[in-house]
Design a protein around this motif. Structure first.
Motif, PDB file in Angstrom:
ATOM      1  N   ILE A   1      12.972  19.518  -5.102  1.00  0.00           N
ATOM      2  CA  ILE A   1      13.768  20.415  -5.937  1.00  0.00           C
ATOM      3  C   ILE A   1      13.145  20.434  -7.341  1.00  0.00           C
ATOM      4  O   ILE A   1      12.885  19.377  -7.925  1.00  0.00           O
ATOM      5  N   ALA A   2      12.900  21.606  -7.879  1.00  0.00           N
ATOM      6  CA  ALA A   2      12.262  21.711  -9.194  1.00  0.00           C
ATOM      7  C   ALA A   2      12.974  22.748 -10.047  1.00  0.00           C
ATOM      8  O   ALA A   2      13.440  23.779  -9.547  1.00  0.00           O
ATOM      9  N   GLY A   3      13.068  22.462 -11.346  1.00  0.00           N
ATOM     10  CA  GLY A   3      13.683  23.400 -12.274  1.00  0.00           C
ATOM     11  C   GLY A   3      13.133  23.215 -13.669  1.00  0.00           C
ATOM     12  O   GLY A   3      12.422  22.240 -13.965  1.00  0.00           O
ATOM     13  N   LYS A   4      13.471  24.140 -14.560  1.00  0.00           N
ATOM     14  CA  LYS A   4      13.026  24.085 -15.950  1.00  0.00           C
ATOM     15  C   LYS A   4      14.121  23.455 -16.800  1.00  0.00           C
ATOM     16  O   LYS A   4      15.279  23.870 -16.762  1.00  0.00           O
ATOM     17  N   PHE A   5      13.701  22.440 -17.567  1.00  0.00           N
ATOM     18  CA  PHE A   5      14.621  21.715 -18.425  1.00  0.00           C
ATOM     19  C   PHE A   5      14.022  21.630 -19.817  1.00  0.00           C
ATOM     20  O   PHE A   5      12.918  21.099 -19.987  1.00  0.00           O
TER      21      PHE A   5
ATOM     22  N   ASN B   1      16.417  30.353  -7.704  1.00  0.00           N
ATOM     23  CA  ASN B   1      16.764  30.767  -9.070  1.00  0.00           C
ATOM     24  C   ASN B   1      18.142  30.245  -9.487  1.00  0.00           C
ATOM     25  O   ASN B   1      18.959  30.956 -10.069  1.00  0.00           O
ATOM     26  N   ALA B   2      18.381  28.959  -9.184  1.00  0.00           N
ATOM     27  CA  ALA B   2      19.674  28.359  -9.493  1.00  0.00           C
ATOM     28  C   ALA B   2      19.714  27.870 -10.939  1.00  0.00           C
ATOM     29  O   ALA B   2      18.686  27.685 -11.594  1.00  0.00           O
ATOM     30  N   LYS B   3      20.952  27.657 -11.425  1.00  0.00           N
ATOM     31  CA  LYS B   3      21.166  27.126 -12.771  1.00  0.00           C
ATOM     32  C   LYS B   3      22.249  26.068 -12.720  1.00  0.00           C
ATOM     33  O   LYS B   3      23.267  26.240 -12.044  1.00  0.00           O
ATOM     34  N   LEU B   4      22.002  24.946 -13.414  1.00  0.00           N
ATOM     35  CA  LEU B   4      22.948  23.837 -13.477  1.00  0.00           C
ATOM     36  C   LEU B   4      23.227  23.533 -14.939  1.00  0.00           C
ATOM     37  O   LEU B   4      22.301  23.324 -15.723  1.00  0.00           O
ATOM     38  N   ALA B   5      24.498  23.506 -15.316  1.00  0.00           N
ATOM     39  CA  ALA B   5      24.873  23.250 -16.708  1.00  0.00           C
ATOM     40  C   ALA B   5      26.092  22.350 -16.746  1.00  0.00           C
ATOM     41  O   ALA B   5      26.878  22.289 -15.794  1.00  0.00           O
TER      42      ALA B   5
ATOM     43  N   LYS C   1      17.491  25.300 -15.452  1.00  0.00           N
ATOM     44  CA  LYS C   1      17.483  26.651 -14.904  1.00  0.00           C
ATOM     45  C   LYS C   1      16.255  26.868 -14.029  1.00  0.00           C
ATOM     46  O   LYS C   1      15.376  26.021 -13.933  1.00  0.00           O
ATOM     47  N   GLU C   2      16.243  28.025 -13.369  1.00  0.00           N
ATOM     48  CA  GLU C   2      15.157  28.390 -12.452  1.00  0.00           C
ATOM     49  C   GLU C   2      14.903  27.273 -11.437  1.00  0.00           C
ATOM     50  O   GLU C   2      13.768  26.888 -11.154  1.00  0.00           O
ATOM     51  N   ILE C   3      15.995  26.752 -10.860  1.00  0.00           N
ATOM     52  CA  ILE C   3      15.900  25.680  -9.864  1.00  0.00           C
ATOM     53  C   ILE C   3      15.570  26.292  -8.504  1.00  0.00           C
ATOM     54  O   ILE C   3      16.240  27.206  -8.039  1.00  0.00           O
TER      55      ILE C   3
ATOM     56  N   ASN D   1      10.850  13.296 -11.543  1.00  0.00           N
ATOM     57  CA  ASN D   1       9.665  13.458 -12.380  1.00  0.00           C
ATOM     58  C   ASN D   1       9.951  14.516 -13.434  1.00  0.00           C
ATOM     59  O   ASN D   1      10.543  15.553 -13.128  1.00  0.00           O
ATOM     60  N   SER D   2       9.524  14.242 -14.669  1.00  0.00           N
ATOM     61  CA  SER D   2       9.796  15.196 -15.740  1.00  0.00           C
ATOM     62  C   SER D   2       8.648  15.198 -16.736  1.00  0.00           C
ATOM     63  O   SER D   2       8.046  14.156 -17.020  1.00  0.00           O
ATOM     64  N   ASN D   3       8.364  16.374 -17.250  1.00  0.00           N
ATOM     65  CA  ASN D   3       7.437  16.529 -18.374  1.00  0.00           C
ATOM     66  C   ASN D   3       8.225  17.169 -19.500  1.00  0.00           C
ATOM     67  O   ASN D   3       8.725  18.280 -19.353  1.00  0.00           O
TER      68      ASN D   3
END
Length: 315
Positions: free
Chosen positions: A167-171, A136-140, A149-151, A195-197
């Motif tokens: 490693i996966a997160g919401k962008f 549940n990490a966050k990078l800003a 977020k939600e890494i 990889n990104s959607n």
């Protein structure tokens, strides 16, 4: 609140047991072990519970980062014999916050690790490995990427190598995934896949593009290889799959709709094959390329039921 117990077994050995509560009732340090005076061997274990990291930063001068929060808990077993030190254990950090310039990181971290130090090995005395789980990490604060977020995922750290294990997160409204390696910490070399959607409308916002409107979906795969010390020498290549897209601008009488395309690209060019779109109720297909982004040169084929032409021009 300190309790120390020493139990000597003279003349061969000594046992020790130290327990202390610090800061508050939930923070505790416990250390115990045995010293053998004949073999000069030491065995020990260390338990730390809920240690407030910020209270001890004054002992570490000139850190390249700022730590604002975080509680450390660890269980560590160690032994020393014949100039060989072996450490093995687990550690967790709850709600750590790290800042470096504009970069901000928040995460819960769990890890297990092994460390060996051989004083007799003059070339490579240190050997280590650690599995580090991010939760549940966050990078800003990154340019173009305002917040991820939600890494979740795992880092595998070994001697002179860091592996990113899915490693996966919401962008924005999509998912960002990272895998690969970083090697040679003195002169880091990266080999990574991203990889990104993401919605095309969000890409327009990320890169601060204006003068047109675009909607639709994009699936992007990007591979990056090369030395981080010289970003100009980084090699990258990738593919973007665009679907259900719509493009409109002030110079178009009507928007271009139903755009579908697969675009391959690298640092010098991009190539598209079998691009499909609808304009003024007419279906079009296209293939072509754009080379040299600084001084673009375009090759284009465009076809429909009413036309079929090829062209080549520079911008």
């Amino acid at each position: 609140n300190l309790n120390l117990t020493i139990a000597p077994s003279l003349p061969t050995s000594l046992k020790f047991d130290l327990i202390t509560n610090i800061e508050n009732e939930t923070s505790k340090i416990a250390l115990n072990g045995r010293i053998n005076f004949i073999t000069k061997a030491v065995e020990s274990s260390l338990n730390i519970e809920n240690l407030l990291i910020v209270e001890y930063l004054s002992y570490f001068n000139n850190l390249p980062i700022t730590i604002k929060n975080g509680k450390l808990s660890t269980k560590l077993n160690g032994d020393y014999k014949n100039e060989l030190l072996h450490l093995e254990g687990t550690a967790s950090i709850d709600k750590i916050e790290i800042n470096q310039n504009k970069l901000e990181i928040e995460s819960d971290i769990n890890s297990n690790f092994k460390i060996d130090y051989d004083a007799k090995n003059k070339e490579t005395p240190l050997n280590y490995q650690a599995n580090i789980d991010l939760s549940n990490a966050k990078l800003a604060g990154l340019d173009y990427l305002k917040e991820i977020k939600e890494i979740n995922g795992r880092l595998i750290l070994s001697t002179d190598k860091l592996t990113f294990d899915e490693i996966a997160g919401k962008f924005q409204s999509g998912i960002l995934k990272l895998s690969g390696t970083l090697e040679n910490f003195k002169d880091p070399n990266i080999n990574a896949k991203i990889n990104s959607n993401i919605a095309l409308s969000n890409l327009k916002e990320i890169f601060n593009l204006g003068g047109f409107e675009i909607d639709g979906n994009s699936d992007i795969e990007l591979t990056i290889k090369g030395p981080l010390s010289n970003p100009k020498n980084l090699n990258f290549q990738g593919q973007a799959q665009i679907s259900q897209a719509k493009f409109n601008a002030s110079y178009l009488p009507e928007p271009i709709s139903d755009i579908q395309a697969i675009i391959d690209f690298d640092k010098t060019k991009m190539v598209w094959q079998n691009l499909k779109a609808n304009y003024k109720n007419e279906n079009y297909t296209s293939s072509g390329s754009l080379e040299n982004f600084l001084s673009p040169h375009i090759r284009l084929n465009l076809a429909s039921n009413k036309l079929n032409f090829e062209t080549e021009f520079g911008i």
